[in-house]
Design an enzyme around this catalytic site. Structure first.
Site, PDB file in Angstrom:
ATOM      1  N   SER A  42      15.240  32.040  42.936  1.00  0.00           N
ATOM      2  CA  SER A  42      15.481  30.606  42.747  1.00  0.00           C
ATOM      3  C   SER A  42      14.790  29.860  43.875  1.00  0.00           C
ATOM      4  CB  SER A  42      16.988  30.316  42.797  1.00  0.00           C
ATOM      5  OG  SER A  42      17.250  28.922  42.823  1.00  0.00           O
ATOM      6  N   TYR A  87      25.587  31.131  46.147  1.00  0.00           N
ATOM      7  CA  TYR A  87      24.398  31.193  45.310  1.00  0.00           C
ATOM      8  C   TYR A  87      23.141  31.266  46.175  1.00  0.00           C
ATOM      9  CZ  TYR A  87      21.241  30.105  41.422  1.00  0.00           C
ATOM     10  OH  TYR A  87      20.243  30.151  40.478  1.00  0.00           O
ATOM     11  N   LYS A 126      20.556  34.442  46.407  1.00  0.00           N
ATOM     12  CA  LYS A 126      19.159  34.298  46.002  1.00  0.00           C
ATOM     13  C   LYS A 126      18.198  34.542  47.166  1.00  0.00           C
ATOM     14  CE  LYS A 126      19.769  33.417  41.624  1.00  0.00           C
ATOM     15  NZ  LYS A 126      19.314  34.369  40.588  1.00  0.00           N
TER      16      LYS A 126
END
Length: 253
Positions: A144, A157, A161
């Site tokens: 990401s 998150y 990532k």
């Protein structure tokens, strides 16, 4: 017109919707036989049906990538179906909740890490073993833009990532001489079910998200799918260990 992945055997996780579904469709369009995998059985079946309707070859295998036994069964099933595994896209992931680092729920942190980081590693572990046996292959992980820069209110998150990017680079170095290329794509804001949940259907939030993109719009799942297929193809034969932003200029700011 020649198809870039004619006869190749490919796996795409998280292919029941969004980027994974689009990627599976592009792989099939380019001639690959595709294993579609997801925890979402109806979504996976829809992806397979759409590929078959276009004349492609696809099969569905359900898998929760956070569970080692299920990942082992997935790779075994893929090889049993098509005889080998040439291309793997580790795309499955979850977004979690939005909260500051000091208040982030521990159970949600653990869930995101189990899927978005450990799950990618579990898949890579099995894929690499298979590719070593057959003499090579290509792995592309969906990281990401949040794997390259910080994003407030998304500590788990972002950490996961960033971990995927680091894992990608490390494995790429380890297996470069074994003819296994390992890369990552780093999507920006893409119009998927995940972004719909994140914006909660609020037009003002969506407008703010779009305003963060220099190109002035969200990306499409198909645009990410094209990048995933390109990195998996012979056109990217000298690329390994890369974390490619596909983000409309988001991280260039």
């Amino acid at each position: 017109m020649s198809r870039r992945l004619e006869g190749k055997a490919a796996l795409v996780t998280g292919a029941g919707s969004g980027i994974g579904r689009a990627a599976a469709a592009v792989f099939a369009r380019e001639g690959a036989r595709v294993i579609v995998s997801d925890v979402n059985v109806p979504g996976g079946a829809e992806t397979v049906a759409a590929i078959q309707k276009q004349g492609g070859e696809a099969r569905f295998i359900r898998c929760d990538i956070s569970k080692p036994a299920e990942v082992e069964a997935l790779i075994r099933g893929a090889v049993e179906a098509f005889g080998r595994l040439d291309c793997a896209v580790n795309n499955a992931g979850i977004s979690g909740v939005m909260a500051p680092t000091g208040d982030y729920p521990e159970d949600m942190w653990d869930r995101i890490m189990a899927t978005n980081l450990k799950g990618v590693w579990l898949c890579m572990k099995q894929e690499i073993q298979q590719m070593l046996k057959q003499g090579g292959g290509s792995i592309v992980n969906t990281a990401s833009a949040a794997g390259l820069v910080g994003v407030p209110m998304a500590p788990a998150y972002v950490a996961a990532k960033h971990g995927v990017v680091g894992l990608t680079k490390t494995a790429a170095l380890e297996y470069a001489k074994a003819n296994i290329r390992i890369n990552a794509v780093c999507p920006g804001v893409v119009r998927t079910p995940m972004i719909t949940v994140a914006t909660d259907g609020n037009p003002e939030i969506e407008a703010a998200v779009i305003a963060a993109e220099p190109v002035g719009r969200m990306g499409t799942p198909e645009e990410i799918g094209e990048a995933l297929v390109w990195l998996s193809s012979g056109a990217a034969s000298f690329i390994t260990g890369a974390a490619l932003p596909v983000d409309g200029g988001l991280v260039a700011q």
